[in-house]
Design an enzyme around this catalytic site. Structure first.
Site: not given
Length: 140
Positions: A88, A109, A122
């Protein structure tokens, strides 16, 4: 009769191939049985063979359409390269970071070379994909 038998044999081969790509083998066998019944009832062998192949093509097309719809539902990865070795990705900041900088602009993004901070990637991502993602701006 020979043409009808050839059409039935062709349909059986198509059934085996179609079962690999869509539906269950039981469903394919049921469809083939119905098609064979129509071939046997049809006085014109060519028409019966065409009916068998038409039914199998319809089955294949419906299966392809169902698979296409299913693939649209599959989740695509968002994070393509940031910290992929960890299970993670987590970043933190403190209130003092925001106070010191005045504002912090975070990437949403996942394309930024300065991740977790935004570098404007992005904009290109949105042009390429039609997406509308933008940064998270935290200010005081």
């Amino acid at each position: 009769a020979a043409t009808a038998a050839a059409a039935t044999a062709t349909a059986a081969a198509a059934t085996a191939a179609a079962a690999e790509t869509s539906g269950s083998m039981d469903q394919m066998e049921e469809l083939l049985a119905k098609a064979r019944a129509h071939v046997n009832e049809c006085p014109l062998s060519a028409l019966g063979g065409a009916l068998v192949l038409g039914l199998l093509l319809a089955w294949l097309l419906l299966g392809r359409r169902a698979r296409a719809a299913e693939s649209k539902l599959k989740v695509k990865l968002v994070n393509l390269e940031v910290d992929k070795t960890n299970q993670k990705v987590v970043h933190t900041c403190s209130i003092s970071d925001v106070e010191d900088a005045g504002k912090i602009v975070y990437c949403r993004c996942w394309r930024s070379k300065k991740f977790p901070l935004c570098d404007g990637s992005h904009v290109q991502h949105n042009k390429l994909t039609g997406d509308n993602v933008g940064p998270l701006i935290v200010g005081k």
